[in-house]
Design a protein around this motif. Structure first.
Motif, mmCIF file in Angstrom:
data_model
loop_
_atom_site.group_PDB
_atom_site.id
_atom_site.type_symbol
_atom_site.label_atom_id
_atom_site.label_comp_id
_atom_site.label_asym_id
_atom_site.label_seq_id
_atom_site.Cartn_x
_atom_site.Cartn_y
_atom_site.Cartn_z
ATOM 1 N N ALA A 40 0.753 -1.216 -0.031
ATOM 2 C CA ALA A 40 -0.036 -0.002 -0.026
ATOM 3 C C ALA A 40 0.821 1.207 0.026
ATOM 4 N N ARG B 92 2.285 1.903 -3.379
ATOM 5 C CA ARG B 92 1.463 2.607 -4.186
ATOM 6 C C ARG B 92 1.151 3.716 -4.432
ATOM 7 N N LEU C 55 0.405 -2.587 -15.619
ATOM 8 C CA LEU C 55 0.388 -3.370 -14.318
ATOM 9 C C LEU C 55 0.064 -2.463 -13.020
ATOM 10 N N PRO C 56 0.697 -1.471 -12.726
ATOM 11 C CA PRO C 56 0.018 -0.734 -11.741
ATOM 12 C C PRO C 56 -1.265 -0.486 -11.210
ATOM 13 N N HIS D 132 -3.553 -2.605 -12.710
ATOM 14 C CA HIS D 132 -4.028 -4.078 -12.227
ATOM 15 C C HIS D 132 -3.858 -4.354 -10.719
ATOM 16 N N VAL D 133 -2.795 -4.084 -10.105
ATOM 17 C CA VAL D 133 -2.390 -4.173 -8.706
ATOM 18 C C VAL D 133 -3.443 -3.672 -7.859
ATOM 19 N N ARG D 134 -3.932 -2.374 -8.524
ATOM 20 C CA ARG D 134 -4.821 -1.385 -7.840
ATOM 21 C C ARG D 134 -6.199 -2.150 -8.058
ATOM 22 N N GLY D 135 -6.554 -2.968 -8.805
ATOM 23 C CA GLY D 135 -7.697 -3.465 -8.820
ATOM 24 C C GLY D 135 -8.628 -2.440 -9.807
ATOM 25 N N PHE D 136 -8.151 -1.752 -10.778
ATOM 26 C CA PHE D 136 -8.897 -0.882 -11.576
ATOM 27 C C PHE D 136 -9.719 -1.683 -12.635
ATOM 28 N N PRO D 137 -10.949 -1.298 -12.842
ATOM 29 C CA PRO D 137 -11.757 -2.096 -13.910
ATOM 30 C C PRO D 137 -11.169 -1.981 -15.436
ATOM 31 N N ALA E 282 -14.949 -5.258 -10.496
ATOM 32 C CA ALA E 282 -13.445 -5.225 -10.609
ATOM 33 C C ALA E 282 -12.987 -6.766 -9.884
ATOM 34 N N ASP F 16 -13.278 -9.063 -12.608
ATOM 35 C CA ASP F 16 -12.227 -8.811 -13.676
ATOM 36 C C ASP F 16 -10.931 -9.362 -13.166
ATOM 37 N N GLN F 17 -10.499 -9.077 -12.084
ATOM 38 C CA GLN F 17 -9.118 -9.466 -11.519
ATOM 39 C C GLN F 17 -9.016 -10.924 -11.689
ATOM 40 N N ARG G 30 -8.761 -12.287 -15.100
ATOM 41 C CA ARG G 30 -7.356 -11.822 -15.859
ATOM 42 C C ARG G 30 -6.315 -12.766 -15.000
ATOM 43 N N VAL H 44 5.705 -1.972 -8.163
ATOM 44 C CA VAL H 44 4.700 -1.209 -8.447
ATOM 45 C C VAL H 44 3.328 -1.283 -7.125
ATOM 46 N N PHE I 39 -2.188 -10.415 -4.503
ATOM 47 C CA PHE I 39 -2.420 -10.195 -6.087
ATOM 48 C C PHE I 39 -1.185 -11.209 -6.637
#
Ligand SMILES: Nc1ncnc2c1ncn2[C@@H]1O[C@H](COP(=O)(O)OP(=O)(O)OP(=O)(O)O)[C@@H](O)[C@H]1O
Ligand SMILES: [Mg+2]
Lengths: 216, 311
Positions: free
Chosen positions: A76, A79, A102-103, A105-110, B11, B14-15, B18, B220, B226
């Motif tokens: 966290a 980020r 990638l950044p 995705h790790v934050r769970g963006f749609p 979301a 989605d994850q 993926r 990142v 994850f």
């Protein structure tokens, strides 16, 4: 925003990366870190990103002492930070788009939001047309810009760049620095470690000079 | 930033999609290795599964036989038909006994005459040498001990000359299947562990291969969850497809033995319920495969992921 209070980093074996650093970086500032090889520039940046832990002193970020941050809170913390490296650290088995995504995705963006943001970010560094290619097929300057796009895509409050222009010719270096100046305009607190004294002088921003791990 | 619940759920989906998709793509990049691993897992799962199937079949055969268990009670000479019928009626009162059939000496002679071809020779006999027989059909829920006790009681009856039943064979068969079942369970447990280790090792290699990616993901701000997720999906996918392959292998085996077994079943006058490609077996194998796959992946991930930290 970033506050060092008598911070030291002593590596196992007794060698100091930085020692007794006291330093304050205001929110929204842009500063350069200079010094000879081995002076502790990278160590300073790695402490902020918690890639290293301080062994002494207090390191406050956003008013929070991160020196004792529990392991599981490190993601966290990271980020909040966009990291840029001299060797880019891109993943060469996936496209430019996927690297920059990638950044998010790790934050769970749609998914839809990811597409929009990645393209906006690539557009800012002038690589919108390259989203489908693999990073190895790009020039060094272009790869560095992909790394920058990845660092800013999640709009973090802090940007740390460790010798981002190390391998680039003066013209490309200037372009990269201009990118940082532009992001800083948007309020991102930015720290850049660099050897490029000529360029730094031209830009007229605060310089933090290190010598054998200490401020001068 | 406010995020609605439905946006958060979508979301999340989605994850996971993926992660699952990227795991699948990762396996497709090394299709030969993935196929080999799947085959090994399939065979390993198929071994105990097919042994259990065959065991089930042999139980159907012996089980049905026991249901039809019967005792032949040979009556003493001089017990005439009337008396024999009365004894039969008495016996039918007993709970272990379903019904009693009287095979009189005359019936027996008639049957023997028509089947054996010794008719003329038999005509030469003055007396009918065959005894009256009571065929005692037992109720299906008798244990072998019940049957033995009943047989002992019947033997003591005053009308009894001798008694015959196939108890010994039933008991032996039950003991053998019991022992085999234990062995198969132990084997199944061991092979389950083997599947876990195979998948664990595959995941370990996968983690080593994707070291760079894990490091960058940590840089990142990727959380352990994850980073873990795609590897757990790989375990799950191996378990799932391994189970499918095991099911196909067992089904092929059952198809191969169904011919001979069908004839055997006819002899025993019973039907064999286990069929190839049964949905029931599939629904049993899939959760087993998935659990082993996830468990193996979980072990490998927890052991190796923490050792990878960005430089
Ligand atoms: N992991 C480590 N273990 C031991 N010593 C280390 C470690 N990392 C850095 N150091 C030492 O700490 C000092 C500062 O290193 P650092 O990488 O911060 O220097 P730098 O200013 O970034 O140099 P350069 O310009 O060459 O990148 C050096 O003397 C280095 O040898
Ligand atoms: Mg350095």
């Amino acid at each position: 925003m970033i506050h060092f209070e008598n911070v030291s980093k002593r590596f196992p074996g007794g060698h100091y990366g930085v020692s007794n650093i006291t330093l304050n970086i205001e929110s929204g500032a842009l500063a350069f870190i200079t010094g000879h090889s081995g002076a502790g520039k990278s160590t300073l940046l790695r402490l902020i990103a918690l890639l290293e832990r301080p062994t002494r002193g207090q390191l406050l970020i956003d008013g929070r002492n991160i020196g004792r941050l529990p392991e599981k809170e490190i993601p966290a913390h990271r980020r909040k930070i966009g990291l840029i490296f001299q060797d880019h650290r891109l993943l060469n088995d996936r496209s430019v788009f996927d690297n920059v995504a990638l950044p998010l995705h790790v934050r769970g963006f749609p998914v839809r939001e990811v597409g929009k943001r990645v393209r906006a970010s690539l557009d800012k560094v002038g690589l919108l047309k390259k989203e489908k290619v693999l990073p190895i097929t790009l020039s060094s300057g272009e790869q560095q810009r992909v790394g920058i796009a990845r660092a800013i895509v999640s709009r973090p409050p802090i940007l740390l760049a460790d010798e981002p222009t190390g391998n680039l010719d003066p013209e490309l270096s200037r372009e990269i620095m201009d990118l940082f100046l532009a992001f800083n305009q948007l309020g991102i607190t930015t720290l850049i470690a660099s050897h490029d004294l000529d360029l730094i002088k031209k830009l007229g921003r605060p310089v933090i000079n290190l010598q054998q791990g200490e401020l001068t | 930033m406010r995020v609605t619940l439905s946006a958060r759920i979508s979301a999340w989906i989605d994850q996971h999609q993926r992660s699952a998709y990227s795991s699948y793509m990762e396996m497709r990049r090394r299709p030969l290795a993935a196929m080999m691993t799947l085959l090994v897992i399939g065979i390993t799962l198929a071994l105990p599964a097919s042994l259990l199937s065959l065991l089930k079949i042999s139980q159907t055969l012996t089980g049905d036989h026991q249901q039809n268990a019967s005792i032949s009670l040979f009556l003493k000479n001089g017990i005439v038909d009337q008396k024999a019928l009365r004894v039969a009626a008495d016996l039918e009162q007993q709970p272990q006994i379903d019904h009693v059939e009287l095979l009189t000496s005359a019936d027996a002679m008639e049957e023997f005459r028509s089947h054996s071809g010794f008719g003329d020779a038999l005509d030469a006999l003055d007396d009918n040498p065959l005894p009256n027989v009571l065929l005692i059909h037992l109720t299906p829920d008798n244990s072998s001990i019940d049957i033995r006790k009943l047989a002992a009681e019947l033997k003591e009856e005053s009308v009894t000359d001798s008694i015959e039943y196939d108890q010994g064979w039933i008991e032996r068969m039950q003991a053998i299947t019991q022992a085999i079942r234990r062995a198969v369970q132990a084997l199944g447990f061991g092979l389950g562990l083997a599947v876990m280790l195979i998948i664990g090792n595959t995941i370990r290699l996968e983690i080593m291969n994707r070291r760079e990616e894990i490091e960058v993901t940590r840089l990142v701000g990727g959380s352990d969850d994850f980073i873990r997720r795609p590897f757990l999906y790989i375990g799950l996918i191996y378990g799932l497809f391994g189970a499918l392959i095991a099911w196909l292998l067992v089904s092929i085996l059952l198809m191969l033995v169904s011919g001979p077994l069908g004839r055997l079943a006819e002899l025993y006058d019973t039907a064999i319920s286990l069929s190839a490609f049964s949905l029931h077996a599939l629904l049993l194998l899939i959760p087993i495969g998935i659990s082993f796959g996830l468990a193996g992946a979980w072990l490998a991930v927890n052991r190796h992921l923490s050792s990878i930290n960005p430089e």
